[in-house]
Design a protein around this motif. Structure first.
Motif, mmCIF file in Angstrom:
data_model
loop_
_atom_site.group_PDB
_atom_site.id
_atom_site.type_symbol
_atom_site.label_atom_id
_atom_site.label_comp_id
_atom_site.label_asym_id
_atom_site.label_seq_id
_atom_site.Cartn_x
_atom_site.Cartn_y
_atom_site.Cartn_z
ATOM 1 N N LYS A 1 -57.866 57.007 37.673
ATOM 2 C CA LYS A 1 -57.274 58.228 38.633
ATOM 3 C C LYS A 1 -57.042 58.987 37.391
ATOM 4 O O LYS A 1 -57.596 60.119 37.464
ATOM 5 N N PRO A 2 -56.196 59.086 36.738
ATOM 6 C CA PRO A 2 -56.060 59.783 35.623
ATOM 7 C C PRO A 2 -56.513 60.135 34.898
ATOM 8 O O PRO A 2 -57.273 61.103 34.492
ATOM 9 N N TYR A 3 -57.974 59.318 33.738
ATOM 10 C CA TYR A 3 -59.147 59.392 33.641
ATOM 11 C C TYR A 3 -60.322 60.821 34.039
ATOM 12 O O TYR A 3 -60.528 61.063 33.584
ATOM 13 N N LEU A 4 -60.247 60.258 35.950
ATOM 14 C CA LEU A 4 -60.911 61.284 36.393
ATOM 15 C C LEU A 4 -60.657 62.343 36.019
ATOM 16 O O LEU A 4 -61.847 63.783 35.865
ATOM 17 N N SER A 5 -59.316 62.820 36.096
ATOM 18 C CA SER A 5 -58.811 63.983 36.472
ATOM 19 C C SER A 5 -58.169 64.554 35.304
ATOM 20 O O SER A 5 -58.769 65.553 34.760
ATOM 21 N N GLY A 6 -58.657 63.922 33.954
ATOM 22 C CA GLY A 6 -58.599 64.148 32.515
ATOM 23 C C GLY A 6 -60.082 64.490 31.816
ATOM 24 O O GLY A 6 -60.454 65.384 31.737
ATOM 25 N N ASP A 7 -60.074 62.899 30.813
ATOM 26 C CA ASP A 7 -61.605 62.991 30.350
ATOM 27 C C ASP A 7 -62.884 63.616 31.027
ATOM 28 O O ASP A 7 -63.137 63.831 30.298
ATOM 29 N N LEU A 8 -62.539 62.389 32.490
ATOM 30 C CA LEU A 8 -63.795 62.579 32.986
ATOM 31 C C LEU A 8 -64.290 64.582 32.977
ATOM 32 O O LEU A 8 -65.318 64.842 33.118
ATOM 33 N N LYS A 9 -63.433 64.730 33.965
ATOM 34 C CA LYS A 9 -63.077 66.315 34.570
ATOM 35 C C LYS A 9 -63.461 67.308 32.986
ATOM 36 O O LYS A 9 -64.811 68.614 33.435
#
Length: 225
Positions: free
Chosen positions: A127-135
């Motif tokens: 979840k942190p990746y989705l809202s961070g790097d991926l976003k």
């Protein structure tokens, strides 16, 4: 260091790389079939044809191995959309990306299923990746698409949603292959190369038409882009 020692060291390095790849390939398959909770390091080791101790030697824990697999999958997908600029041609760029994503769905279906299973369960481990790097990645790509829209190169569309619609249209051929194979009358749930090619052309046509980039340029017909 003697020549013999150098050769031995090189061989050790090669073996480590080969073992790591075997474990990653096996883990991708096992996680795709059973999800994170239903998978064990023992089942992954068996799939890889290696002792269970090797799993822990190279990756420590199942959690670490799973995250490494997911990271590699996402990096593979993101790198398939090459660096783009406002000077690029929208039709060629989008068609290239769709073809690249479909190739991954065809050749690495387990990768897509691992990611889909993670999202279905609420993405507890990424979840942190989705809202961070991926976003950040999506915003960077969509900014170029928005520039094309401002320049009049393509019709006004929601650029962020367009990217995710492309993901959905391409990954369904991996995530729900058995469904497509059944509908298309393919035996044993296996799609043919022609099925992927026809699907690719259909997705390209749908996306380009939605973006006001039709009729299809000659260079994009028959997969020649």
């Amino acid at each position: 260091m003697s020549e013999k020692e150098a050769v031995a060291l090189n061989n050790q390095g090669r073996i480590r790389l080969e073992n790591r790849k075997r474990i990653m390939d096996a883990a991708e398959k096992v996680f795709a079939e059973n999800g994170f909770r239903g998978s064990t390091t023992a089942s992954i080791a068996k799939q890889a044809g290696l002792p269970k101790a090797n799993i822990h030697y190279y990756f420590g824990t199942k959690e670490e191995l799973y995250r490494t697999v997911v990271d590699e999958i996402v990096e593979l997908w993101l790198s398939s959309f090459r660096e783009i600029t406002a000077e690029d041609d929208p039709a060629s760029t989008l068609a290239d990306y769709i073809r690249a994503k479909m190739e991954l769905s065809k050749n690495r279906p387990e990768a897509s299923r691992v990611f889909a299973n993670e999202l279905i369960r609420g993405a507890p481990r990424i979840k942190p990746y989705l809202s961070g790097d991926l976003k950040a990645w999506v915003e960077k790509k969509s900014a170029v698409l928005d520039t094309w829209i401002e320049q009049g190169k393509m019709a006004p569309v929601d650029s962020k949603r367009l990217i995710f619609h492309i993901w959905a249209m391409t990954q369904t051929w991996a995530d729900f292959e058995i469904q497509w194979a059944s509908v298309l009358g393919r035996e044993e749930g296996v799609l043919l190369d022609e099925d992927y090619e026809q699907a690719t052309n259909s997705i390209i046509t749908t996306v380009l038409r939605n973006c006001g980039l039709m009729p299809l340029p000659e260079r994009l017909k028959n997969g020649t882009c």
